[in-house]
Enzyme design. Structure first.
Site, PDB file in Angstrom:
ATOM      1  N   HIS A 267      -9.322 -22.604   4.075  1.00 58.43           N
ATOM      2  CA  HIS A 267      -8.866 -21.208   4.163  1.00 58.43           C
ATOM      3  C   HIS A 267      -9.797 -20.259   3.423  1.00 58.43           C
ATOM      4  O   HIS A 267     -10.300 -19.298   3.994  1.00 58.43           O
ATOM      5  CB  HIS A 267      -7.438 -21.078   3.604  1.00 58.43           C
ATOM      6  CG  HIS A 267      -7.002 -19.659   3.407  1.00 58.43           C
ATOM      7  ND1 HIS A 267      -6.612 -18.866   4.450  1.00 58.43           N
ATOM      8  CD2 HIS A 267      -6.913 -18.889   2.287  1.00 58.43           C
ATOM      9  CE1 HIS A 267      -6.290 -17.661   3.990  1.00 58.43           C
ATOM     10  NE2 HIS A 267      -6.467 -17.654   2.677  1.00 58.43           N
ATOM     11  N   GLU A 421       9.405   3.601   4.485  1.00 57.00           N
ATOM     12  CA  GLU A 421       8.341   4.368   3.848  1.00 57.00           C
ATOM     13  C   GLU A 421       6.982   3.674   3.899  1.00 57.00           C
ATOM     14  O   GLU A 421       5.959   4.312   4.174  1.00 57.00           O
ATOM     15  CB  GLU A 421       8.692   4.678   2.381  1.00 57.00           C
ATOM     16  CG  GLU A 421       9.823   5.655   2.200  1.00 57.00           C
ATOM     17  CD  GLU A 421      11.186   4.983   2.163  1.00 57.00           C
ATOM     18  OE1 GLU A 421      12.172   5.694   1.887  1.00 57.00           O
ATOM     19  OE2 GLU A 421      11.255   3.750   2.399  1.00 57.00           O
ATOM     20  N   HIS A 483      16.489   8.059  -8.810  1.00 49.48           N
ATOM     21  CA  HIS A 483      15.786   8.889  -7.835  1.00 49.48           C
ATOM     22  C   HIS A 483      14.795   9.861  -8.473  1.00 49.48           C
ATOM     23  O   HIS A 483      14.038  10.513  -7.755  1.00 49.48           O
ATOM     24  CB  HIS A 483      16.801   9.689  -7.009  1.00 49.48           C
ATOM     25  CG  HIS A 483      17.473   8.883  -5.940  1.00 49.48           C
ATOM     26  ND1 HIS A 483      18.111   7.693  -6.196  1.00 49.48           N
ATOM     27  CD2 HIS A 483      17.608   9.097  -4.602  1.00 49.48           C
ATOM     28  CE1 HIS A 483      18.611   7.214  -5.068  1.00 49.48           C
ATOM     29  NE2 HIS A 483      18.319   8.048  -4.087  1.00 49.48           N
TER      30      HIS A 483
END
Length: 686
Positions: A267, A421, A483
């Site tokens: 990988h 968002e 908030h």
């Protein structure tokens, strides 16, 4: 659906891609060879049979877009760009991951010819792909006419397990399904390997079922290692589906052909020398030659370029005919493709006097957007389910929606992003990358943090995305600390090439939009208040557009208060009290640090000058304000829930208290003695 026709060059081209990818990573002794080797067949089939591109003009507007969301596999993309004839030489491949090379560790738009978007952080490219598809659907709906399908390209995305684990991809995929983006085709490299090993340790969901639930078409290719026909048929079938995006689940073997194929060992580590030699022998390439490209491979890829040049010539001819029949639309389309704004558009920006009514800056933003919409049709806006709070939808505008829903159409200019968002931010980056559109997106400032990864890539890539970020401080009041964004401003102010605006009144809000719309390679965040703000007596668009200016001047001052946003009026109130007490106080408004820092030194030192202490005031964290002030007043920690006036009082952010604080600052520096030098005076600046 046309059928697959094998070409003699197919096998050798795929072998070349695999071997080159291994050589590129090995020479750098750094990188990821496994995914490029596993995805070589699908990359070859996609480019040789489907991609409409012109390597000689990587910005041809109607080209198909390609996004490598699993950006760690960039050796694959660099090899393809070289073979196709983009501005990437063999020496550039040999300089993979070296300082100042055109082949950095992950793809960077604007740095390497042919790269559409910057990828690396997993899932971002997936979101960009959705944005690219939205942009095509929108511009096609606006400008295409019968007989003139000028804008009809597809967006192809390569994605790995890691991308599909990231939430940003889920958000974007969910919206893409709702929007019925039939022009979007995602090829999922289902190799069951991530850094930790087999995905069985953490990722065992049924990806196909998940995407079916999103409203996608899901196709399967069981042998992505060598079944070119199945790969071709899947892509061809995906292109026929016009009302759904398509996910092609492609089973591949990571590091195919190497001794470590199918394991996580291939990988992110270079192959050993003997492994590369055995690999080349297995595929019929000279084992003793590095960076070898057979003539047949170069010839096959040159043919792809010739096909693309012919397609662009046909498109240019069609565009000319379009101009004859639809001169107005032609003029608008070519203007938008060029990225130029209409003449004198700035004249529509609202201008305010101090006698005008106080309004929240989120409302002032709505007034600006309403004024801009008729003159700037390239504005494509949206909100994360907060339209009524962000005030971002212009009255009379139509939603961007699939016509079949009855909710709008693809020519609509307002996107309902839902509560997504991060996906919204990544999508907006893709919309801007397409060209011809200036996207704006909206949420509460606190929740821009959800999209921080996408915002960072906006700044790194130079995407002109405008964030309308309302409810920007403790001034939102009752919703409380969950908030109230205390630390958010300094996070984004410290991000390079990101303009964080915190306007104090109407003129400053207009200035923020003015500069944001003129800044073609800089994203902007407009931090806007919920509460009403008075219009300042000394403000103007011209002054605010410098990022900082004196809003109240006195000579031989004892103190300067520097502030931003909703606290500027409080600073002015404090200054009035101090001046009444004989403490001569200036006030500076600093709505945008980035823009202010770009002004000439003489101007900056005239605004924040030496001679008296400077006190900063903001209802946020004080972090970062020491760059502009000697003393800082703000929030010591989190906010509080309650009516916003009471919250301001609780933290001492009132005219009366700041006057007391200001007097203490003045007394301290007078007692200390000695000259007070502007904090802007430094030995050096970066």
């Amino acid at each position: 659906m046309s059928s697959f026709t094998p070409a003699q060059s197919d096998d050798v081209s795929v072998a070349t891609i695999r071997a080159l990818a291994a050589d590129v990573v090995t020479k750098a002794n750094s990188g990821h060879p496994g995914a490029p080797m596993g995805m070589a067949p699908v990359a070859h089939v996609l480019y040789s049979r489907f991609m409409n591109i012109n390597p000689k003009n990587s910005k041809w507007f109607n080209r198909d877009r390609f996004v490598l969301s699993n950006g760690h596999a960039c050796a694959l993309q660099y090899v393809l760009l070289h073979l196709l004839g983009y501005k990437l030489s063999m020496d550039d491949l040999k300089a993979f991951r070296q300082l100042d090379s055109l082949t950095p560790g992950h793809p960077e738009a604007g740095h390497t010819d042919g790269i559409e978007v910057t990828t690396g952080p997993l899932g971002q490219g997936f979101g960009n792909g959705v944005g690219l598809a939205i942009a095509q659907a929108h511009l096609g709906a606006v400008f295409n006419k019968p007989g003139f399908e000028l804008i009809n390209n597809f967006t192809y995305v390569f994605s790995g397990d890691g991308c599909l684990m990231e939430g940003v991809a889920s958000e974007a995929a969910s919206l893409a399904g709702h929007l019925q983006l039939g022009n979007l085709i995602v090829i999922y490299d289902d190799n069951h390997i991530s850094i930790d090993g087999d995905t069985a340790v953490a990722f065992t969901e049924n990806v196909g079922q998940r995407f079916l639930s999103y409203g996608w078409q899901v196709l399967h290719v069981d042998n992505g290692d060598s079944d070119f026909r199945a790969i071709y048929n899947a892509i061809a079938e995906a292109k026929l589906e016009k009302s759904k995006p398509t996910l092609i689940c492609l089973k591949t073997t990571i590091g195919f052909g190497s001794k470590q194929q199918g394991t996580h060992g291939v990988h992110g580590s270079p192959l050993k020398a003997d492994d590369i030699q055995a690999l080349k022998t297995k595929f019929g390439l000279p084992a003793d030659k590095s960076f070898f490209v057979p003539p047949a491979t170069y010839d096959a890829y040159a043919d792809i370029g010739k096909r693309g040049a012919s397609l662009e010539a046909q498109w240019n001819s069609l565009l000319g005919e379009y101009g004859q029949k639809y001169p107005k639309e032609h003029g608008e389309l070519t203007r938008r493709i060029s990225g130029e704004l209409p003449t004198n558009w700035e004249q529509c920006l609202p201008v305010y006097k101090s006698t005008d009514a106080a309004q929240a800056s989120r409302k002032l933003s709505e007034i600006v957007l309403t004024a801009l919409a008729p003159v700037l049709p390239e504005l494509l806006g949206g909100s994360a389910d907060l339209t009524g709070s962000n005030l971002t939808k212009v009255k009379g505008s139509v939603d961007f929606q699939p016509p079949s829903t009855g909710l709008g159409n693809y020519a609509g200019t307002y996107i309902r992003y839902g509560v997504r968002e991060h996906g919204m931010g990544a999508i907006a980056n893709g919309i801007h990358a397409y060209g011809g559109i200036i996207p704006y997106v909206a949420t509460f400032l606190n929740f821009v943090s959800y999209a921080a990864g996408a915002v960072r890539l906006s700044a790194l890539s130079g995407h002109q995305v405008i964030w309308v970020a309302t409810h920007d401080s403790i001034g939102l009041g009752e919703d409380g600390p969950t908030h109230q964004p205390i630390e958010t401003a300094i996070h984004f102010r410290s991000t390079p090439n990101l303009a964080f605006w915190r306007p104090a009144d109407g003129n400053e809000t207009s200035a923020a939009y003015l500069v944001a719309l003129k800044s073609k390679k800089t994203p902007s965040i407009l931090s806007l208040s919920r509460q009403n703000l008075p219009n300042l007596e000394a403000s103007s668009i011209e002054k605010a557009a410098k990022g900082g200016y004196v809003v109240h001047e006195v000579e031989s001052e004892d103190l300067t208060i520097v502030s931003a946003g909703s606290e500027v009026s409080i600073a002015l109130e404090a200054a009035a009290k101090l001046n009444a007490e004989g403490v001569k106080t200036r006030v500076v408004s600093l709505p945008c640090w980035l823009v202010f820092d770009k002004q000439p030194e003489e101007y900056r030192l005239s605004v924040l000058r030496s001679g008296a202490p400077i006190l900063s005031l903001e209802a946020l964290s004080t972090a970062g304000w020491s760059k502009y002030s000697h003393e800082q007043y703000g929030l010591p920690a989190w906010g509080a829930s309650g009516p916003y006036q009471k919250v301001y009082e609780k933290f001492g952010i009132t005219g009366s208290n700041i006057a007391v604080v200001g007097k203490k600052v003045v007394d301290f520096y007078k007692q200390k003695g000695g000259p007070v030098v502007s904090p802007l005076v430094k030995a050096f600046t970066l």
